[in-house]
Motif scaffolding. Structure first.
Motif, PDB file in Angstrom:
ATOM      1  N   PHE A  53       0.824  -1.215   0.000  1.00 43.62           N
ATOM      2  CA  PHE A  53       0.000   0.000   0.000  1.00 43.62           C
ATOM      3  C   PHE A  53       0.856   1.262   0.000  1.00 43.62           C
ATOM      4  O   PHE A  53       0.489   2.268  -0.611  1.00 43.62           O
ATOM      5  CB  PHE A  53      -0.955  -0.010   1.192  1.00 43.62           C
ATOM      6  CG  PHE A  53      -2.154  -0.886   0.990  1.00 43.62           C
ATOM      7  CD1 PHE A  53      -3.052  -0.610  -0.026  1.00 43.62           C
ATOM      8  CD2 PHE A  53      -2.374  -1.990   1.792  1.00 43.62           C
ATOM      9  CE1 PHE A  53      -4.158  -1.420  -0.237  1.00 43.62           C
ATOM     10  CE2 PHE A  53      -3.475  -2.803   1.589  1.00 43.62           C
ATOM     11  CZ  PHE A  53      -4.363  -2.524   0.568  1.00 43.62           C
ATOM     12  N   ASP A  54       2.002   1.195   0.667  1.00 44.06           N
ATOM     13  CA  ASP A  54       2.922   2.339   0.618  1.00 44.06           C
ATOM     14  C   ASP A  54       3.385   2.571  -0.820  1.00 44.06           C
ATOM     15  O   ASP A  54       3.409   3.718  -1.300  1.00 44.06           O
ATOM     16  CB  ASP A  54       4.132   2.091   1.517  1.00 44.06           C
ATOM     17  CG  ASP A  54       3.782   2.152   3.003  1.00 44.06           C
ATOM     18  OD1 ASP A  54       2.726   2.719   3.329  1.00 44.06           O
ATOM     19  OD2 ASP A  54       4.570   1.624   3.816  1.00 44.06           O
ATOM     20  N   LEU A  56       1.913   1.510  -3.580  1.00 45.87           N
ATOM     21  CA  LEU A  56       0.778   1.846  -4.444  1.00 45.87           C
ATOM     22  C   LEU A  56       0.520   3.348  -4.416  1.00 45.87           C
ATOM     23  O   LEU A  56       0.291   3.972  -5.458  1.00 45.87           O
ATOM     24  CB  LEU A  56      -0.469   1.080  -3.998  1.00 45.87           C
ATOM     25  CG  LEU A  56      -1.725   1.245  -4.858  1.00 45.87           C
ATOM     26  CD1 LEU A  56      -1.496   0.719  -6.270  1.00 45.87           C
ATOM     27  CD2 LEU A  56      -2.915   0.540  -4.216  1.00 45.87           C
ATOM     28  N   GLU A  57       0.551   3.918  -3.231  1.00 43.52           N
ATOM     29  CA  GLU A  57       0.315   5.353  -3.092  1.00 43.52           C
ATOM     30  C   GLU A  57       1.426   6.178  -3.739  1.00 43.52           C
ATOM     31  O   GLU A  57       1.180   7.281  -4.240  1.00 43.52           O
ATOM     32  CB  GLU A  57       0.192   5.724  -1.614  1.00 43.52           C
ATOM     33  CG  GLU A  57      -1.083   5.221  -0.944  1.00 43.52           C
ATOM     34  CD  GLU A  57      -2.346   5.799  -1.581  1.00 43.52           C
ATOM     35  OE1 GLU A  57      -2.307   6.966  -2.046  1.00 43.52           O
ATOM     36  OE2 GLU A  57      -3.356   5.089  -1.624  1.00 43.52           O
ATOM     37  N   GLU A  58       2.626   5.624  -3.757  1.00 41.83           N
ATOM     38  CA  GLU A  58       3.775   6.336  -4.315  1.00 41.83           C
ATOM     39  C   GLU A  58       3.900   6.147  -5.826  1.00 41.83           C
ATOM     40  O   GLU A  58       4.629   6.899  -6.485  1.00 41.83           O
ATOM     41  CB  GLU A  58       5.065   5.850  -3.653  1.00 41.83           C
ATOM     42  CG  GLU A  58       5.143   6.140  -2.153  1.00 41.83           C
ATOM     43  CD  GLU A  58       6.300   5.419  -1.483  1.00 41.83           C
ATOM     44  OE1 GLU A  58       6.968   4.616  -2.171  1.00 41.83           O
ATOM     45  OE2 GLU A  58       6.522   5.640  -0.277  1.00 41.83           O
ATOM     46  N   ASP A 100      -9.628  -1.356  -0.425  1.00 38.15           N
ATOM     47  CA  ASP A 100      -8.768  -0.192  -0.628  1.00 38.15           C
ATOM     48  C   ASP A 100      -8.180  -0.164  -2.033  1.00 38.15           C
ATOM     49  O   ASP A 100      -8.030   0.911  -2.643  1.00 38.15           O
ATOM     50  CB  ASP A 100      -7.646  -0.172   0.414  1.00 38.15           C
ATOM     51  CG  ASP A 100      -8.148   0.093   1.821  1.00 38.15           C
ATOM     52  OD1 ASP A 100      -9.180   0.784   1.948  1.00 38.15           O
ATOM     53  OD2 ASP A 100      -7.533  -0.398   2.778  1.00 38.15           O
ATOM     54  N   TYR A 104      -8.972   2.667  -5.003  1.00 35.86           N
ATOM     55  CA  TYR A 104      -7.869   3.326  -5.713  1.00 35.86           C
ATOM     56  C   TYR A 104      -8.075   3.234  -7.227  1.00 35.86           C
ATOM     57  O   TYR A 104      -7.996   4.243  -7.935  1.00 35.86           O
ATOM     58  CB  TYR A 104      -6.542   2.665  -5.313  1.00 35.86           C
ATOM     59  CG  TYR A 104      -5.338   3.240  -6.018  1.00 35.86           C
ATOM     60  CD1 TYR A 104      -4.609   4.284  -5.461  1.00 35.86           C
ATOM     61  CD2 TYR A 104      -4.921   2.724  -7.246  1.00 35.86           C
ATOM     62  CE1 TYR A 104      -3.500   4.825  -6.107  1.00 35.86           C
ATOM     63  CE2 TYR A 104      -3.826   3.258  -7.905  1.00 35.86           C
ATOM     64  CZ  TYR A 104      -3.113   4.296  -7.331  1.00 35.86           C
ATOM     65  OH  TYR A 104      -2.027   4.820  -7.985  1.00 35.86           O
TER      66      TYR A 104
END
Length: 221
Positions: A53-54, A56-58, A100, A104
């Motif tokens: 998830f880290d 994915l957000e980046e 989540d 996204y």
């Protein structure tokens, strides 16, 4: 305007949607490819969800449809072939079932289709992502037909896999997609059912093109 095609794995959604887009000169959106990109990030994160998830957000995810092919871009690298591997296929349903991840990808798709005319294929577009889509199709085919189609697709991409492995993968994905708690695979009440088991590719493309052209004609009158 957005037109959506939903249905189980191997039913012919992507190839049909791409052909329709090319024939009608509209944009194509492959939602499944976007979930595969997310799955690739998950695998590269060693299947650790916090790291995933880290990342994915980046990550920067983009795409475009050119010369009849949907190109998925991850951090400025074309990963269109990489996301079609059997390893990605084995994990994509589990990753895509995460609420989540779905939020996204859904937010990404909704932002893109605010302009232009798109045809998109996926699992829950007509029920969850674009419930107000101008036109909805639900494409199905028997297991043997779907497995043979996917087998030929994977082999054409140079991957060494057996027909039985593909069949088992599709059966597992059917079960996961249909029984997930978040936006399970199902036909929207207002979707047009298209059973492609005994249809040629040209027939299914022509059928969907006709429906879209009829809608566009009605909107102009």
């Amino acid at each position: 305007m957005i037109v959506v095609i939903d249905g189980p794995a191997g039913s012919g959604k992507s190839s049909t949607a791409k052909a329709v887009a090319a024939k009608l000169q509209i944009q194509f959106l492959d939602s499944g490819a976007l979930y595969r990109v997310a799955t690739l990030i998950f695998l590269n994160a060693d299947k650790d969800y916090q790291t995933f998830f880290d990342r994915l957000e980046e990550s920067k995810i983009s795409f475009h449809f050119k010369d009849g092919k949907f190109h998925a871009i991850l951090n400025d690298q074309d990963v269109s072939d990489e996301i079609r591997s059997m390893e990605v296929s084995k994990h994509v349903s589990d990753v895509a079932s995460n609420p989540d991840v779905r939020k996204y990808v859904n937010d990404l798709m909704r932002e893109v289709v605010k302009s232009n005319v798109y045809i998109a294929d996926g699992r829950d577009l007509g029920t969850a992502v674009f419930p107000d889509a101008a036109l909805k199709f639900y494409m199905v085919a028997d297991l043997e037909t779907r497995a043979q189609r996917r087998y030929e697709e994977v082999r054409a991409n140079g991957k060494n896999v057996t027909l039985e492995e593909v069949k088992q993968n599709i059966t597992q994905r059917d079960d996961t997609d249909s029984n997930r708690s978040s936006d399970p695979l199902k036909q929207a009440d207002d979707a047009i059912l298209v059973d492609t088991s005994d249809m040629t590719f040209d027939e299914q493309v022509a059928f969907i093109c006709q429906k879209i052209e009829q809608l566009i004609s009605q909107q102009k009158t």
